[in-house]
Design an enzyme around this catalytic site. Sequence first.
Site, PDB file in Angstrom:
ATOM      1  N   ASP A 124      20.596  -8.826   8.316  1.00 54.86           N
ATOM      2  CA  ASP A 124      20.469  -8.661   6.861  1.00 54.86           C
ATOM      3  C   ASP A 124      19.458  -7.531   6.606  1.00 54.86           C
ATOM      4  OD1 ASP A 124      20.028 -10.997   4.101  1.00 54.86           O
ATOM      5  OD2 ASP A 124      19.790  -8.835   4.139  1.00 54.86           O
TER       6      ASP A 124
ATOM      7  N   ASP B 159      25.158  -5.610   2.778  1.00 56.20           N
ATOM      8  CA  ASP B 159      24.022  -5.404   3.702  1.00 56.20           C
ATOM      9  C   ASP B 159      23.886  -6.502   4.760  1.00 56.20           C
ATOM     10  OD1 ASP B 159      22.791  -7.502   2.247  1.00 56.20           O
ATOM     11  OD2 ASP B 159      20.824  -6.564   2.441  1.00 56.20           O
ATOM     12  N   GLU B 160      24.952  -7.272   4.976  1.00 56.58           N
ATOM     13  CA  GLU B 160      24.858  -8.379   5.933  1.00 56.58           C
ATOM     14  C   GLU B 160      26.088  -8.453   6.813  1.00 56.58           C
ATOM     15  OE1 GLU B 160      23.854 -12.433   4.208  1.00 56.58           O
ATOM     16  OE2 GLU B 160      24.021 -11.122   2.471  1.00 56.58           O
TER      17      GLU B 160
HETATM   18  P1  TTP Z   1      19.940  -9.279  -0.521  1.00 55.20           P
HETATM   19  O1  TTP Z   1      20.121  -9.117   0.964  1.00 55.20           O
HETATM   20  O2  TTP Z   1      20.028 -10.641  -1.109  1.00 55.20           O
HETATM   21  O3  TTP Z   1      18.527  -8.692  -0.960  1.00 55.20           O
HETATM   22  P2  TTP Z   1      17.742  -7.432  -0.468  1.00 55.20           P
HETATM   23  O4  TTP Z   1      18.411  -6.770   0.701  1.00 55.20           O
HETATM   24  O5  TTP Z   1      17.458  -6.531  -1.634  1.00 55.20           O
HETATM   25  O6  TTP Z   1      16.341  -8.037  -0.032  1.00 55.20           O
HETATM   26  P3  TTP Z   1      15.976  -8.880   1.275  1.00 55.20           P
HETATM   27  O7  TTP Z   1      14.950  -8.062   2.008  1.00 55.20           O
HETATM   28  O8  TTP Z   1      15.414 -10.153   0.755  1.00 55.20           O
HETATM   29  O9  TTP Z   1      17.251  -9.063   2.068  1.00 55.20           O
HETATM   30  O10 TTP Z   1      20.991  -8.393  -1.274  1.00 55.20           O
HETATM   31  C1  TTP Z   1      21.436  -7.123  -0.786  1.00 55.20           C
HETATM   32  C2  TTP Z   1      21.643  -6.152  -1.936  1.00 55.20           C
HETATM   33  O11 TTP Z   1      22.575  -6.694  -2.859  1.00 55.20           O
HETATM   34  C3  TTP Z   1      20.381  -5.874  -2.728  1.00 55.20           C
HETATM   35  O12 TTP Z   1      19.585  -4.844  -2.174  1.00 55.20           O
HETATM   36  C4  TTP Z   1      20.929  -5.545  -4.074  1.00 55.20           C
HETATM   37  C5  TTP Z   1      22.218  -6.327  -4.184  1.00 55.20           C
HETATM   38  N1  TTP Z   1      21.998  -7.500  -5.052  1.00 55.20           N
HETATM   39  C6  TTP Z   1      22.333  -7.400  -6.391  1.00 55.20           C
HETATM   40  O13 TTP Z   1      22.842  -6.362  -6.839  1.00 55.20           O
HETATM   41  N2  TTP Z   1      22.081  -8.470  -7.223  1.00 55.20           N
HETATM   42  C7  TTP Z   1      21.509  -9.617  -6.771  1.00 55.20           C
HETATM   43  O14 TTP Z   1      21.284 -10.557  -7.556  1.00 55.20           O
HETATM   44  C8  TTP Z   1      21.161  -9.714  -5.373  1.00 55.20           C
HETATM   45  C9  TTP Z   1      20.506 -10.962  -4.834  1.00 55.20           C
HETATM   46  C10 TTP Z   1      21.423  -8.633  -4.558  1.00 55.20           C
HETATM   47 MG    MG Z   2      19.156  -7.896   2.383  1.00 54.42          MG
END
Ligand code: TTP
Ligand code: MG
Length: 360
Positions: free
Chosen positions: A11, A109-110
């Site tokens: 992730d 992103d996962e």
């Molecule tokens: P996430 O992996 O949930 O969050 P993140 O990568 O920003 O942070 P973390 O370090 O905790 O993993 O989500 C991936 C991307 O998806 C995030 O950068 C932006 C998008 N996203 C949205 O557009 N809306 C949302 O509500 C969430 C949770 C994520």
């Molecule tokens: Mg993330």
Amino acid sequence: MPDNRIILHVDMDYFFAQCEERERTELKGKPVVICVYSGRGGDSGAVSASNYEARKFGIRAGIPISRAKKMNPDAVFLPVNMELYRSISDEMMEILRGFSDMVEQESIDEAFCDITGKAADFDEAKKLAAKVKDAIRQNVGLTCSVGVAPNKLVAKIASDFQKPDGLTVVKPKEVRQFLEPLKVTDLIGVGKKTGERLNELGINTIGDMSKLSIEELIHEFGHAKGVWLKQASKGIDDSPVQEREGTEQIGRITTLKEDTKDLKVILDTINRLSGEVFRKLEERKLSFKSVTFISISTEFKTHTKSRTLGAPAKDASTIRRVANELAKDFLAEHPAPLRRVGVRVANFSGEKSQMTLGEF
Ligand code: TTP
Ligand code: MG
């Protein structure tokens, strides 16, 4: 499903915001907030992502932009640039495919990778996970967090366990102990409603839930869900890592040496990128049915132009020719200097999908 699998979940850390930091080094160290504007004017809309500096002020995904601005008016607020994030996501997924044939992209992103055949045990798997993190850092320029576990359910929780830049390994024997103290809603699949109902029953942690009998869970949540909750509370999950068809694309984006609208420079760059895209396709024996030209202006505005082909193609010259035509059309319509350009192909067919058809 064999019970001796080794699954990795990757992730990316604060993904959209980290992509912007990679593109604009001046952002490093500042609070960065990525916004989805609703189009109703002003600051109407929601935060889509924030970096860790912005999170210190309480700014998180989902809150209104206006609230985020009150929390820290000096943060850098940027509109989402999905093309950029998608192309960086492609780069990251390709690195993962270099490590494992079995990659399931779960979101932008996962991804899950089945590395059972690549590591003899969890100690080797940990070394491999560290290599994956290094490769992503070196080739993509971004940090990520990785979880390694015997199944997808636990690997996903593990990747979130030590963010950012984390690496958490949960060996089969450690699964129960790892899950016990965590909240029931940490289990992917236990939503807010189920979580609230469990809390009402006095069940807060996964350990609490594992003590409920299957009959109690079925009585409360119905058969399918009850059985699943019981299994999940013990860290059992047999779901396979599966490539998701139709969601894939292969793209390359690059920053031009200097901002330019010189057609020759732009076409030369596109031809080079088309070659790189072709090599990736060839490795995986895929045909494509759509080609996209991507441009990012000096103001970081992204435009794309795509064409769907009449029939699938798999040769380098088709990518080059179509990308060139799209770029020429684009520059005729928008004669302004560009900062970055890219080429992407999608709508794949190939050996894999034919095999799937043959099985039925
Ligand atoms: P996430 O992996 O949930 O969050 P993140 O990568 O920003 O942070 P973390 O370090 O905790 O993993 O989500 C991936 C991307 O998806 C995030 O950068 C932006 C998008 N996203 C949205 O557009 N809306 C949302 O509500 C969430 C949770 C994520
Ligand atoms: Mg993330």
